[in-house]
Design a protein around this motif. Structure first.
Motif, mmCIF file in Angstrom:
data_model
loop_
_atom_site.group_PDB
_atom_site.id
_atom_site.type_symbol
_atom_site.label_atom_id
_atom_site.label_comp_id
_atom_site.label_asym_id
_atom_site.label_seq_id
_atom_site.Cartn_x
_atom_site.Cartn_y
_atom_site.Cartn_z
ATOM 1 N N LEU A 236 0.823 -1.213 0.000
ATOM 2 C CA LEU A 236 0.000 0.000 0.000
ATOM 3 C C LEU A 236 0.856 1.261 0.000
ATOM 4 C CD1 LEU A 236 -2.912 -0.934 2.433
ATOM 5 C CD2 LEU A 236 -3.056 -0.578 -0.035
ATOM 6 N N VAL A 237 1.963 1.234 0.740
ATOM 7 C CA VAL A 237 2.879 2.371 0.720
ATOM 8 C C VAL A 237 3.383 2.608 -0.703
ATOM 9 C CG1 VAL A 237 5.167 3.173 1.457
ATOM 10 C CG2 VAL A 237 3.584 2.203 3.132
ATOM 11 N N ALA A 238 3.770 1.516 -1.374
ATOM 12 C CA ALA A 238 4.302 1.630 -2.730
ATOM 13 C C ALA A 238 3.232 2.079 -3.722
ATOM 14 C CB ALA A 238 4.887 0.288 -3.162
ATOM 15 N N ARG A 239 2.058 1.453 -3.686
ATOM 16 C CA ARG A 239 1.007 1.771 -4.655
ATOM 17 C C ARG A 239 0.495 3.200 -4.517
ATOM 18 N NH1 ARG A 239 -2.705 -3.059 -6.740
ATOM 19 N NH2 ARG A 239 -1.250 -4.819 -6.534
ATOM 20 N N ASN A 240 0.506 3.718 -3.287
ATOM 21 C CA ASN A 240 -0.021 5.060 -3.060
ATOM 22 C C ASN A 240 1.064 6.124 -2.958
ATOM 23 O OD1 ASN A 240 -3.030 4.631 -2.795
ATOM 24 N ND2 ASN A 240 -2.302 3.161 -1.270
#
Length: 287
Positions: free
Chosen positions: A78-82
């Motif tokens: 989620l950190v990477a995707r957002n």
């Protein structure tokens, strides 16, 4: 721009995520949650949050739908995707969505838990200007249920407390029971007197804060004196300093209580030093 969220095994645009109206988190606040900070794209105190999540689930006789390793992978994805550099990750697990509303727990074999995670982008999270000037707090009666050590989604009274503070021209509220401070609406509470850090001991009366544990450990390592005991609202008014800790505020000075200055009405040296140590050490240990 729409966020990507995680819901029951899928990564979805937030506009496409759907939860049943029969979910017990929606109907009965039958769920637990955690909030993990992200600094410089890395997770702060993840293991501590994971351990507390497991404890909260055990206390409510709920199963986790994911392992700790899977949970870490979801957070990182989620950190990477957002594209989160500084911010928060909110995690919630409920007892799931049975076919109809009932007070009796559903069979976990036929009603799996619901798990939701989403990010909150907060650039400059560690550079909050409030840390330089401090916050104002009021005292309110603690009217919550008796198991405050479980991090449940039953947050109506803390929300009411924050609104009471806002109406009084303050930033937050400390809850009081039998004349003694329990904790803030979403944080642990501390005072400093004669250089000694005083905070309520762990029990069912307060949340076992992950930031609290880290801050007290760092304080002792820095040869600061720590006393874990209850303190009264009158003692807090006469303190040299006061502060709060939480995953979102880290260490935040309290400079006013019920309209009266705490100490000299300015952030004190103990809170300032603890904030500095906490941020430095947490960044080193972030994953």
């Amino acid at each position: 721009m729409s966020r990507t969220v995680y819901l029951n095994g899928d990564y979805l645009p937030e506009t496409e995520a759907r939860v049943s109206i029969f979910d017990r988190g929606f109907l009965m606040a039958d769920g637990v949650y955690e909030v993990t900070s992200v600094l410089d794209g890395k997770l702060i105190d993840f293991d501590g949050h994971a351990v507390r999540l497991e404890r909260s689930l055990r206390e409510l006789d709920m199963d986790s739908p994911v392992t700790r390793d899977e949970l870490l992978a979801i957070h990182r994805e989620l950190v990477a995707r957002n594209g989160i550099t500084d911010g928060m990750i909110y995690l919630q697990i409920t007892r799931g969505a049975p076919d109809d509303r009932d007070f009796v727990f559903p069979d976990p074999e036929t009603t799996p838990p619901t798990i939701v995670l989403f990010t909150q982008n907060k650039p400059g999270l560690a550079d909050n200007p409030a840390a330089r000037v401090g916050i104002k707090v009021i005292g309110i009666e603690d009217q919550r249920w008796g198991r405050r050590d479980i991090k449940t989604v039953q947050l109506l009274y803390p929300s009411l407390g924050k609104m009471m503070a806002k109406k009084a021209g303050a930033d937050d509220a400390w809850m009081i029971e039998d004349g003694m401070v329990t904790e803030g609406t979403s944080n642990n509470a501390y005072i400093v007197k004669g250089g000694k850090i005083i905070t309520r001991a762990l029990s069912n009366d307060i949340l076992h804060g992950i930031t609290r544990a880290a801050v007290l450990r760092f304080a002792r390592e820095a040869q600061m004196e720590v006393e874990e005991r209850s303190f009264s609202i009158d003692e807090a008014r006469a303190a040299d300093e006061a502060f709060i800790t939480s995953a979102s505020t880290f260490v935040m000075p309290v400079v006013e209580l019920d309209g009266q200055p705490v100490g000299n009405g300015q952030p004190g040296p103990v809170a300032a030093r603890l904030r500095e140590i906490y941020l430095d050490e947490s960044r080193k240990a972030a994953i």
